[in-house]
Design a protein around this motif. Structure first.
Motif, short mmCIF file in Angstrom:
data_model
loop_
_atom_site.label_atom_id
_atom_site.label_comp_id
_atom_site.label_asym_id
_atom_site.label_seq_id
_atom_site.Cartn_x
_atom_site.Cartn_y
_atom_site.Cartn_z
N LEU A 586 0.49 87.62 -5.37
CA LEU A 586 1.14 87.20 -6.61
C LEU A 586 1.97 88.37 -7.11
CD1 LEU A 586 1.38 84.98 -8.82
CD2 LEU A 586 -0.44 86.21 -10.05
N VAL A 587 3.25 88.13 -7.34
CA VAL A 587 4.19 89.19 -7.73
C VAL A 587 4.87 88.83 -9.05
CG1 VAL A 587 6.22 90.52 -7.06
CG2 VAL A 587 4.60 89.76 -5.31
N ASN A 588 4.92 89.78 -9.96
CA ASN A 588 5.66 89.63 -11.21
C ASN A 588 6.77 90.67 -11.24
OD1 ASN A 588 6.32 90.36 -14.10
ND2 ASN A 588 5.02 88.59 -14.47
N ILE A 589 8.02 90.21 -11.41
CA ILE A 589 9.17 91.12 -11.45
C ILE A 589 9.91 90.94 -12.77
CG2 ILE A 589 11.38 91.72 -10.40
CD1 ILE A 589 10.25 90.97 -7.72
N THR A 590 10.11 92.05 -13.47
CA THR A 590 10.85 92.04 -14.73
C THR A 590 12.10 92.90 -14.57
OG1 THR A 590 8.83 91.82 -16.04
CG2 THR A 590 10.78 92.60 -17.18
N TYR A 591 13.24 92.38 -15.02
CA TYR A 591 14.50 93.12 -15.00
C TYR A 591 14.85 93.47 -16.44
CZ TYR A 591 18.78 94.65 -12.68
OH TYR A 591 19.80 95.42 -12.14
N HIS A 592 15.17 94.72 -16.71
CA HIS A 592 15.31 95.18 -18.09
C HIS A 592 16.68 94.90 -18.70
CE1 HIS A 592 11.40 97.05 -18.17
NE2 HIS A 592 11.66 97.66 -17.03
N ASP A 593 17.64 94.43 -17.91
CA ASP A 593 18.96 94.11 -18.45
C ASP A 593 18.95 92.65 -18.93
OD1 ASP A 593 21.57 93.66 -19.08
OD2 ASP A 593 22.40 94.31 -17.13
N TYR A 594 18.89 92.47 -20.25
CA TYR A 594 18.84 91.12 -20.81
C TYR A 594 20.24 90.57 -21.11
CZ TYR A 594 19.62 93.43 -25.31
OH TYR A 594 20.15 94.17 -26.34
N LYS A 595 21.29 91.39 -20.95
CA LYS A 595 22.64 90.93 -21.25
C LYS A 595 23.31 90.25 -20.06
CE LYS A 595 23.77 94.05 -25.04
NZ LYS A 595 24.16 92.97 -25.96
N ASP A 596 22.86 90.54 -18.86
CA ASP A 596 23.43 89.94 -17.66
C ASP A 596 22.48 88.86 -17.16
OD1 ASP A 596 24.41 89.24 -15.17
OD2 ASP A 596 24.75 91.31 -14.50
N ALA A 597 22.85 87.61 -17.33
CA ALA A 597 21.97 86.49 -17.00
C ALA A 597 21.62 86.43 -15.53
CB ALA A 597 22.61 85.17 -17.45
N ASP A 598 22.46 87.00 -14.67
CA ASP A 598 22.24 86.89 -13.23
C ASP A 598 21.71 88.17 -12.59
OD1 ASP A 598 23.16 84.22 -13.04
OD2 ASP A 598 25.23 84.92 -13.11
N ALA A 599 21.51 89.22 -13.39
CA ALA A 599 21.15 90.52 -12.82
C ALA A 599 19.86 90.46 -12.01
CB ALA A 599 21.03 91.56 -13.93
N LEU A 600 18.82 89.85 -12.57
CA LEU A 600 17.55 89.74 -11.86
C LEU A 600 17.73 89.02 -10.54
CD1 LEU A 600 14.45 89.72 -11.49
CD2 LEU A 600 14.39 87.69 -12.95
N TRP A 601 18.44 87.91 -10.57
CA TRP A 601 18.53 87.04 -9.40
C TRP A 601 19.42 87.67 -8.32
CZ3 TRP A 601 14.72 83.99 -10.16
CH2 TRP A 601 14.35 83.68 -11.47
N ASN A 602 20.51 88.33 -8.75
CA ASN A 602 21.34 89.01 -7.77
C ASN A 602 20.55 90.10 -7.04
OD1 ASN A 602 23.56 87.45 -8.45
ND2 ASN A 602 24.36 88.94 -9.92
N PHE A 603 19.74 90.81 -7.81
CA PHE A 603 18.93 91.86 -7.20
C PHE A 603 17.87 91.27 -6.27
CE2 PHE A 603 15.09 94.46 -7.15
CZ PHE A 603 15.59 95.69 -6.76
N LEU A 604 17.22 90.23 -6.74
CA LEU A 604 16.11 89.65 -5.98
C LEU A 604 16.57 89.02 -4.67
CD1 LEU A 604 13.04 89.22 -6.24
CD2 LEU A 604 13.52 87.02 -7.33
N PHE A 605 17.71 88.33 -4.72
CA PHE A 605 18.16 87.59 -3.54
C PHE A 605 19.00 88.42 -2.57
CE2 PHE A 605 17.73 83.75 -6.44
CZ PHE A 605 16.54 83.35 -5.87
N GLU A 606 19.37 89.63 -2.97
CA GLU A 606 20.15 90.46 -2.06
C GLU A 606 19.39 90.68 -0.75
OE1 GLU A 606 22.19 94.93 -1.80
OE2 GLU A 606 20.95 94.36 -3.52
N GLY A 607 20.02 90.34 0.34
CA GLY A 607 19.41 90.55 1.65
C GLY A 607 18.51 89.43 2.11
#
Length: 614
Positions: A586-607
């Motif tokens: 079970l993995v929990n990932i938090t991205y601290h940039d709340y202004k970029d709606a896609d930042a978490l997903w771009n990072f997560l899906f890269e590669g």
């Protein structure tokens, strides 16, 4: 003097207060402080809930020891039949007696998680009446314990018996030795008064204590009334509809409603005592008792009336969100000024200030992302057992034989083709629509999500989907997502965060075997939801940190175990589900940039492999 005798002899209005043992050591310690303060209002008794099958046995008895021995309070210990055998019942009764506890509330209990219906572990304990009879047939306990039972003015949630049949069972429990009755929560006073008169006509003359649960939040109200099968008067629905998105107004309404209900029952029904299901909270009960003139304000350490801090956040989940409402928000050390300028909560902010003072804790029933120091951490239903995530049952989901079947089940839920999921009893949250393509992409990768939240940058607190707290404010969210993945993927994610995270990404990961991986420092608590409101401090209502993650991890993996238990040993389904439990993380990932709606997903899906983003 037994508790039942105290009920008969009470001249003044009386009240009992119900508490449950918190899941964490911090919450337990702070609940003791809270009960100590509430002891000043002189309740006739406090009651301590008991998890099904003794799942909270040690903590329930520990709490009972404090209330009975240290605080000198009359203590009612709940006891259920669920998963209980004779030896366990004996052990519980002996332990209670040794602690000086003289009152038992005998309950059947809910079905064990993972079961579609209630099945007794020991045929000698099938119904609450069996506990009542056993206590009264045992010379060691019959003269010691006063025994109470539950009753259901709106009907039992099972809905398998008519009202007359239920009252016949209630009469049988009283004839077997029950000497008082506590009712399930209800909001229809007309129906309660009708039901009470019918109970009396049945020849049941023991004291009836109505169960009162002040409405704390709209979401918890809906969840608990659904769980209990409570009838909601149309007028109550109409009153809540225009204010359901304003948490402070809902709480105020709940206090006012409870006062009106109690006054009617006193004046029209001759009721002299009430049982408050506190959910380990104190402000609402305190204010109700003060408004009824049953206590003076000076009788208890005053808690600041800061209702906006009672804001539960609907943490958006792939599973529907309501089960994981948060509370006990931590307040930042700074104050919002100059036109409500937003502040990003810093690592050090959470945990400072009044959140660490138990006397001023905010009063929302919180879920797994609340503050683990809160006495209310870990929500619970009225009759024992934490209100946990819903287990799958064979009648609701296909019998999975491959991992592709699990993916299909997840996608069906995300596509709203089904309104429940092994990890959620609720339909998909509306807030999840903002990130739905990403959640589906996760599922197609075989990363099965169980919780998530989109980035939000200063949206109105009055927004019907995103908003929370009082009107005129703004709310913010850091994006996060939680999912099950293989160990290989965990290692890949861990490496990516280390090499490319640049301090923007926090992760927590754990498996069934108890291994933990994280880049979060010990004691760090990440506020991922906060609000800025006129004239108030910044309110941080959603906190992710290691202790709460680990507590939830144990529960999350138990769901795989219970799902597997629905299928025969060595079956393909059971083998699959147990293998998933044993191998996945079970993995929990938090991205601290709340202004970029896609930042978490771009990072997560890269590669990762390309899959459709429909």
């Amino acid at each position: 003097m037994k508790f039942a005798q105290k009920l008969q002899g009470s001249e003044r209005p009386f009240y009992t207060l119900e508490f449950f043992p918190p899941r964490t050591d911090q919450g337990f310690t702070n609940l003791i402080s809270r009960i100590s303060r509430l002891a000043e209002v002189k309740p006739l008794a406090v009651s301590i809930t008991w998890g099904a099958g003794g799942t909270t046995r040690e903590r329930s008895l520990e709490l009972a020891a404090v209330t009975s021995k240290e605080l000198g309070l009359e203590t009612i210990l709940h006891l259920t039949c669920t998963n209980m055998e004779k030896g366990m019942v004996n052990d519980a009764l002996k332990a209670a007696k040794d602690l000086g506890v003289k009152t038992i509330l005998a309950l059947r209990g809910d079905p064990p998680r993972g079961k579609e219906s209630w099945v007794p572990t020991d045929p000698r304990f099938t119904h609450a009446i069996d506990l009542v009879s056993y206590i009264h047939s045992n010379p060691e306990y019959s003269d010691w314990f006063s025994v109470g039972v539950a009753a259901y003015p709106d009907g039992h949630s099972d809905r398998v018996l008519s009202e007359d049949e239920e009252l016949n069972y209630l009469k049988a429990k009283v004839d077997a030795g029950a000497d008082f009755i506590i009712t399930q929560l209800f909001y229809d006073v007309d129906n309660f008064l009708r039901w009470k008169d019918k109970v009396r006509r049945k020849g049941i003359d023991v004291p009836i204590i109505p169960g009162i649960m002040p409405i704390q939040t709209y979401s918890s109200f809906r969840r608990l009334t659904k769980l209990c099968g409570t009838h909601i008067p149309p007028s109550l629905e109409a009153d809540l509809e225009p204010i359901k998105h304003d948490d402070s107004k809902v709480k105020e309404y709940g206090i006012t409603l409870a006062i009106k209900m109690i006054k009617r029952m006193v004046n029209e029904g001759g009721i002299r005592g009430f049982h408050f299901c506190t959910l380990n909270l104190e402000n609402s009960v305190q204010r109700i008792l003060e408004s009824l003139d049953w206590i003076q304000a000076s009788e208890i350490t005053k808690v600041p009336n800061r209702l906006i801090a009672d804001t539960p956040r609907a943490v958006v989940h792939a599973d529907g969100a309501d089960i994981k409402r948060t509370v006990t928000p931590a307040t930042a050390t700074s104050t919002a000024m100059n036109g409500l300028q937003a502040q990003v909560p810093r690592d050090g902010d959470v945990g400072k200030g009044e959140v660490n003072n138990a006397a001023t804790w905010d009063e929302f029933p919180n879920g797994r992302f609340g503050d683990v120091n809160s006495p209310a951490y870990g929500t619970q239903d009225q009759w024992g057992g934490f209100s946990t995530l819903h287990s799958a049952t064979s009648s609701q989901w296909p019998r999975p034989q491959t991992e592709a079947d699990i993916t299909a089940i997840s996608l069906r839920f995300l596509s709203s083709e089904t309104d429940s999921y092994p990890f959620s009893p609720s339909p998909l949250s509306l807030e999840s629509q903002r990130i739905l393509p990403h959640l589906k992409r996760l599922a197609r990768l075989g990363w099965w999500s169980v919780g998530s939240q989109p980035a939000v940058d200063g949206e109105s607190s009055e927004d019907p989907v995103i908003g929370w707290g009082p009107a005129g404010g703004y709310v913010y969210q850091k994006p996060f997502v939680e999912f099950f993945v293989s160990q290989e993927e965990v290692e890949r994610i861990e490496k990516k965060i280390e090499e490319k995270g640049d301090g923007w990404v926090d992760y927590l990961a754990g498996n069934f075997a108890g291994e933990v991986k994280t880049n979060v420092q010990d004691g760090k608590r990440n506020a991922v939801t906060w609000g800025v409101f006129p004239g108030q401090e910044v309110i941080q209502s959603t906190i992710i940190e290691q202790d709460s993650f680990l507590a939830w991890k144990e529960e999350a993996f138990s769901i795989w175990t219970e799902w597997a238990s629905l299928h025969p040993p060595k079956s393909q389904e059971r083998t699959l589900l147990e293998a998933i439990r044993d191998s996945r993380w079970l993995v929990n990932i938090t991205y601290h940039d709340y202004k970029d709606a896609d930042a978490l997903w771009n990072f997560l899906f890269e590669g990762t492999p390309e899959v459709p983003l429909d």
